[in-house]
Design a protein around this motif. Structure first.
Motif, short mmCIF file in Angstrom:
data_model
loop_
_atom_site.label_atom_id
_atom_site.label_comp_id
_atom_site.label_asym_id
_atom_site.label_seq_id
_atom_site.Cartn_x
_atom_site.Cartn_y
_atom_site.Cartn_z
N VAL A 283 -1.81 6.61 -0.86
CA VAL A 283 -2.57 5.38 -1.12
C VAL A 283 -2.43 4.90 -2.56
O VAL A 283 -2.86 3.82 -2.91
CB VAL A 283 -4.08 5.52 -0.79
CG1 VAL A 283 -4.28 5.71 0.70
CG2 VAL A 283 -4.72 6.66 -1.56
N PHE B 173 -8.74 2.06 -7.69
CA PHE B 173 -7.50 1.26 -7.73
C PHE B 173 -6.98 1.10 -9.16
O PHE B 173 -5.80 1.26 -9.41
CB PHE B 173 -7.76 -0.10 -7.11
CG PHE B 173 -6.55 -0.96 -6.91
CD1 PHE B 173 -5.41 -0.44 -6.30
CD2 PHE B 173 -6.53 -2.29 -7.30
CE1 PHE B 173 -4.28 -1.23 -6.09
CE2 PHE B 173 -5.42 -3.09 -7.08
CZ PHE B 173 -4.30 -2.57 -6.48
N HIS C 195 -1.63 -0.04 -9.54
CA HIS C 195 -1.85 1.41 -9.55
C HIS C 195 -1.39 2.03 -10.87
O HIS C 195 -1.95 3.01 -11.33
CB HIS C 195 -1.04 2.09 -8.44
CG HIS C 195 -1.48 1.77 -7.06
ND1 HIS C 195 -2.66 2.22 -6.53
CD2 HIS C 195 -0.88 1.06 -6.07
CE1 HIS C 195 -2.77 1.80 -5.27
NE2 HIS C 195 -1.71 1.09 -4.97
N HIS D 7 4.30 2.52 0.72
CA HIS D 7 3.11 3.30 0.37
C HIS D 7 1.96 2.90 1.28
O HIS D 7 1.98 1.87 1.92
CB HIS D 7 2.79 3.21 -1.13
CG HIS D 7 1.95 2.04 -1.56
ND1 HIS D 7 2.36 0.73 -1.46
CD2 HIS D 7 0.72 2.00 -2.13
CE1 HIS D 7 1.41 -0.06 -1.95
NE2 HIS D 7 0.40 0.69 -2.36
N HIS E 18 -7.20 -0.18 -0.81
CA HIS E 18 -6.62 -1.46 -0.37
C HIS E 18 -7.50 -2.20 0.63
O HIS E 18 -7.02 -2.71 1.66
CB HIS E 18 -5.24 -1.22 0.26
CG HIS E 18 -4.31 -0.43 -0.61
ND1 HIS E 18 -4.24 0.94 -0.57
CD2 HIS E 18 -3.42 -0.83 -1.55
CE1 HIS E 18 -3.35 1.37 -1.45
NE2 HIS E 18 -2.83 0.32 -2.06
N ASP F 148 -0.09 -5.27 -2.52
CA ASP F 148 -1.08 -5.15 -3.59
C ASP F 148 -1.06 -6.32 -4.57
O ASP F 148 -1.76 -6.28 -5.58
CB ASP F 148 -0.82 -3.87 -4.41
CG ASP F 148 -1.00 -2.61 -3.57
OD1 ASP F 148 -1.10 -2.73 -2.33
OD2 ASP F 148 -1.03 -1.52 -4.16
N ALA G 117 -0.63 1.28 2.02
CA ALA G 117 -1.45 0.16 1.56
C ALA G 117 -2.13 -0.58 2.70
O ALA G 117 -2.89 -1.51 2.47
CB ALA G 117 -0.58 -0.82 0.77
ZN LIG Z 1 -1.29 0.15 -3.30
#
Ligand SMILES: [Zn+2]
Length: 300
Positions: A216, A85, A60, A196, A130, A271, A198
């Motif tokens: 997000v 993203f 991110h 977060h 995600h 992530d 995700a």
């Molecule tokens: Zn993320």
């Protein structure tokens, strides 16, 4: 003398038998480690994959290096997640001067729109990037990667098709495993707090509810108000566990656990993969690890 001639003949036969492109792997770039793993599985030994955001990295908020620009410039394909993203990618592609097509691996996936859960809505109307957290979506990534590799290197079409089919079968088995394990968790305990947002696609696909102080993206810090809202929500609804993530600072979640008495259920990989010796060096390991963590925290 005879033996030597025989050896030379054998060597020549071996060289001729090897396909002409054996040494030339198709150089490609993936924006982050999870996507890089998908590309490795489909590309096999025909492709050399470089992931720009490495293990435990946060895509991110990534700042590309000059070396990343060189990797992009040398690549024949650039694979990206899309859905907002990799905000840094367009500039990198431009700066690198690469002629490689940019392949959006989430093409064809219906994006989730995720508004902030706490009213003031800094993420309103944003797509949740995600998508890989649902295994069904991972299969779409794999199909897109297969098609892009075939378009870039038609001579190896059969290899890419066979590799993709084998990996897709593994993902089918993985998804069955996810559903079986989640089904064993009592429905009223399928509630989790993470750093977060995700896990929206995991939530939609498998029915585990995720709440997070951060939206997000991790670009904006969670505000004191967001954290306070989560704390009062945990106290009211008695969440069984809060989880840390490998790409975010653990301190905020530790503070939330402390203030609410909720236990820390462990680490979820959101992530990024881990290093090869870590707990989630591949996507399949990542999903399995998260599944085990959820099951052990929510069933006890
Ligand atoms: Zn993320």
């Amino acid at each position: 003398m005879l033996i030597r001639r025989y050896l030379l003949t054998a060597l020549a036969a071996l060289l001729l038998a090897a396909p002409a492109h054996a040494q030339e792997r198709l150089p490609v770039v993936a924006s982050f480690s999870i996507l890089g793993d998908f590309v490795k599985n489909v590309g096999g030994d025909r492709v050399a994959v470089e992931s720009l955001v490495g293990p435990n990295g946060n895509a991110h908020v990534y700042a590309p290096s000059p070396n990343d620009a060189k990797k992009a410039a040398d690549a024949k394909l650039v694979f990206v997640n899309g859905l907002g993203f990799e905000g840094w990618l367009e500039r990198l592609v431009k700066a690198s001067g690469t002629k490689a097509p940019v392949v959006v691996a989430t093409q064809g996936i219906k994006p989730l729109e995720r508004a902030s859960e706490h009213g003031h809505d800094h993420n309103h109307g944003r797509a949740d990037p995600h998508a890989w957290q649902s295994v069904a979506n991972a299969k779409v990534y794999v199909a897109n990667i297969r098609d892009a590799l075939i378009a870039a290197d038609p001579a190896d079409k059969e290899v890419y098709t066979a590799n993709a089919a084998a990996y897709l079968a593994k993902l089918d088995a993985l998804e069955r495993e996810v559903r079986e394990v989640i089904a064993k968790i009592p429905a009223d305990r399928r509630r989790v707090i993470t750093s977060h947002n995700a896990f929206g696609y995991f939530q939609d696909a498998y029915g585990v509810n995720f709440t997070a102080p951060q939206g997000v993206s991790t670009e904006a810090e969670a505000s004191a108000k967001d954290v306070a809202a989560i704390i009062s929500q945990i106290k009211k609804q008695k969440f069984p566990a809060v989880f840390l993530e490998n790409v975010t600072d653990p301190r905020q979640m530790q503070q939330i656990a402390q203030e609410t008495g909720a236990k820390v259920g462990g680490m979820l990989y959101s992530d990024a993969l881990t290093e090869s010796k870590g707990e989630a060096p591949t996507y399949i390991d990542l999903i399995r690890h998260n599944l085990r963590q959820l099951a052990s925290a929510l069933m006890s």
